[in-house]
Design a protein around this motif. Structure first.
Motif, PDB file in Angstrom:
ATOM      1  N   ASN A 371       0.814  -1.257   0.131  1.00  0.00           N
ATOM      2  CA  ASN A 371      -0.122   0.119  -0.198  1.00  0.00           C
ATOM      3  C   ASN A 371       0.910   1.315  -0.048  1.00  0.00           C
ATOM      4  O   ASN A 371       0.592   2.236  -0.773  1.00  0.00           O
ATOM      5  N   ASN A 375       1.025   3.710  -3.136  1.00  0.00           N
ATOM      6  CA  ASN A 375       0.732   5.256  -3.059  1.00  0.00           C
ATOM      7  C   ASN A 375       1.825   6.132  -3.486  1.00  0.00           C
ATOM      8  O   ASN A 375       1.662   7.102  -4.328  1.00  0.00           O
ATOM      9  N   GLU A 378       1.856   6.009  -7.384  1.00  0.00           N
ATOM     10  CA  GLU A 378       0.554   6.735  -7.778  1.00  0.00           C
ATOM     11  C   GLU A 378       1.087   8.275  -7.659  1.00  0.00           C
ATOM     12  O   GLU A 378       0.544   8.995  -8.649  1.00  0.00           O
ATOM     13  N   ARG A 429      -7.492  11.068  -4.537  1.00  0.00           N
ATOM     14  CA  ARG A 429      -7.157  10.617  -5.724  1.00  0.00           C
ATOM     15  C   ARG A 429      -8.256  10.065  -6.448  1.00  0.00           C
ATOM     16  O   ARG A 429      -9.059   9.487  -5.927  1.00  0.00           O
ATOM     17  N   GLY A 436      -6.191   2.010   1.588  1.00  0.00           N
ATOM     18  CA  GLY A 436      -4.572   1.624   1.776  1.00  0.00           C
ATOM     19  C   GLY A 436      -4.012   1.888   3.120  1.00  0.00           C
ATOM     20  O   GLY A 436      -3.562   1.009   3.912  1.00  0.00           O
TER      21      GLY A 436
HETATM   22 MG    MG Z   1      -3.225   3.733  -1.646  1.00  0.00          MG
END
Ligand code: MG
Ligand code: ATP
Length: 474
Positions: A371, A375, A378, A429, A436
């Motif tokens: 996670n 993150n 991303e 997001r 997460g």
């Molecule tokens: Mg996440």
């Protein structure tokens, strides 16, 4: 909640009986301390009285030149009035003796010297009399009425002992009466002030714990202003908090169940739609060719969302199953799953020592790392950063092992920062579920650790702090 249930002790078996017993014990102890000196002074007075009669008799003896010449009747009367068998009078080296016609020859003589009258000697003397064999002969020695004269009386100790026993009995009865009256008075006072309110609190707690969803069991605080009053008010506040929390939790649980059911059906429907969209994508129509990929990704996202909500409901219940895990490999695996290995733009640096082995749940902790790494990827993909990079570092001290996942991205948006670690709330997001970090924190805490956002001006760093006790010694 533990299953075992406490039972309220009976009226006289809990706090109250301890209180009564302590009060009586303390009073009796005080009485004993007072009793010994008073018994000693009782004995001293008794002996003094006898001695005074002896002194009067001695004065008679002093007045006559020859004691032997005195009539037997007179000397016997003198002796009986003093309760003595014999009286000895000494003065200036001379001594005179009168004794009963049939004197008893004593074999066990104990001396009470009244010229030595300090408290300790008197107390010891009194105790000695109480525990002595009954047939001793008492020799009382004391000052006569003239300066250098000395008077001695010989008598049986029995009357003294009997008087002392009777006196002790009296004191004993009075002491018990005082102890009983004081104990009852103090008990009533303490009951009113203390025991009764504590029993009420205890009863209420026991009842409330059995049925915390029953609002009528919430205690009504009395208007007292002392500590008990505060306890009552605090308990009332705590019980009403608990009551509303439970109610809220039940509602949430009901809602959660409903969401899970809807979600499950939704996912299945979406999966069917996905199959259809895959077939639609094979059609030759140019319009379809243009729109189909968007349809496919939208459906993918929706299914992913539904799936992660389902996972959240399922996985958070399971406690971690600990086993030794090589952390460097775990980080590598998580990075691979997060699609950071071989990423076209982002460079990954895993600085985890190869030797670091921890006792953790590999699947769950792998999910935490995944996670965090996902993150980071991303965030870096969404922003345009020069030389985007993600790194994992480890710091160890005596109590903790800290794994830090950092990136040089844009940092957390304010919306995400405000709801950090809150399930379904934290996402800032597009397409994010906001689960997460919430899941990551839950898993970390189940391992006895903490997940914190590090405070830094550039990029983002999450610190996964685990207790050093998890370390497996090589
Ligand atoms: Mg996440
Ligand atoms: N390394 C990071 N850099 C910048 N922002 C981040 C970073 N990590 C998390 N965030 C922000 O925190 C939000 C919450 O993250 P979280 O992982 O909880 O949810 P999500 O990524 O949105 O959804 P999910 O992980 O459930 O698919 C993200 O939406 C993102 O805005």
């Amino acid at each position: 909640m533990t299953a075992e249930r406490s039972v309220l002790p009976g009226r006289f078996s809990g706090l109250s009986i301890k209180l009564i017993a302590t009060i009586i014990a303390v009073i009796l102890l005080v009485e004993v301390v007072v009793y010994l000196p008073s018994l000693a002074s009782f004995r001293a007075n008794w002996l003094d009285d006898r001695l005074r009669v002896g002194v009067v008799a001695a004065r008679v003896l002093d007045a006559v030149p020859d004691v032997m010449a005195l009539p037997r009747e007179l000397t016997d009367r003198l002796l009986t009035s003093a309760g003595a068998n014999a009286i000895v009078y000494r003065r200036q080296g001379q001594s005179q003796l009168i004794e009963l016609a049939s004197p008893v020859r004593p074999d066990l003589v104990v001396t009470a010297d009244m010229r030595q009258a300090d408290l300790m000697t008197l107390i010891l003397g009194a105790i000695d009399v109480l525990f002595a064999t009954p047939d001793r002969t008492l020799r009382i020695v004391g000052q006569g009425d003239l300066d250098d004269s000395l008077v001695e009386l010989l008598m049986s100790e029995r009357p003294l002992r009997q008087d002392m026993l009777a006196y002790s009995r009296q004191i004993g009865i009075v002491s018990l009466a005082i102890a009983a009256v004081t104990a009852v008075a103090l008990y009533l006072l303490a009951s009113y002030l203390f025991i009764y309110p504590v029993r009420r609190l205890t009863q209420n707690m026991l009842a409330f714990r059995q049925a915390p969803e029953n609002a009528s069991l919430i205690i009504t605080p009395s208007p007292r202003r002392d500590e008990i009053g505060i306890v009552e008010r605090e308990l009332a506040a705590m019980e009403s908090d608990l009551f509303s929390m439970l109610r809220q939790r039940r509602h949430l649980a009901d809602l959660g169940l409903a969401v899970a059911k809807i979600n499950h059906d939704l996912r299945n429907t979406l999966t069917s739609a996905q199959l259809l969209s895959d077939q639609v994508a094979t059609l030759d129509d140019p319009k379809v060719q243009r729109l189909a990929p968007r349809l496919v990704t939208t459906l993918d996202k929706a299914i992913g969302f539904a799936q992660s909500v389902l996972d959240y409901g399922r996985e958070t219940a399971a406690p971690p199953v600990m086993a030794p895990v090589a952390m460097a490999a775990l980080v590598d695996d998580a990075a691979f799953e997060a699609r950071l290995v071989g990423h076209p733009t982002i460079t990954l640096a895993n600085h985890t020592p190869e030797t670091l082995v921890l006792n953790v749940d590999a699947a769950q902790l792998g999910r935490v790392l995944l996670n965090l790494l996902k993150n980071a990827r991303e965030a870096l993909e969404a922003a345009s950063v020069a030389a985007p990079a993600v790194s994992v570092t480890v710091a160890e001290d005596a109590d903790t092992i800290t794994l830090s996942v950092s990136d040089n991205g844009p940092g957390l948006p304010p919306r995400a920062r405000a709801n950090l670690f809150v399930a379904f709330e934290g996402s800032a997001r597009a397409g994010g579920t906001g689960l997460g970090l919430a899941i990551a924190r839950e898993i970390t805490e189940a391992h006895g650790g903490r997940l914190l956002l590090a405070d830094q001006p550039q990029g983002t760093r999450f610190d996964l702090i685990l207790p050093a006790a998890l370390r497996v010694q090589p």
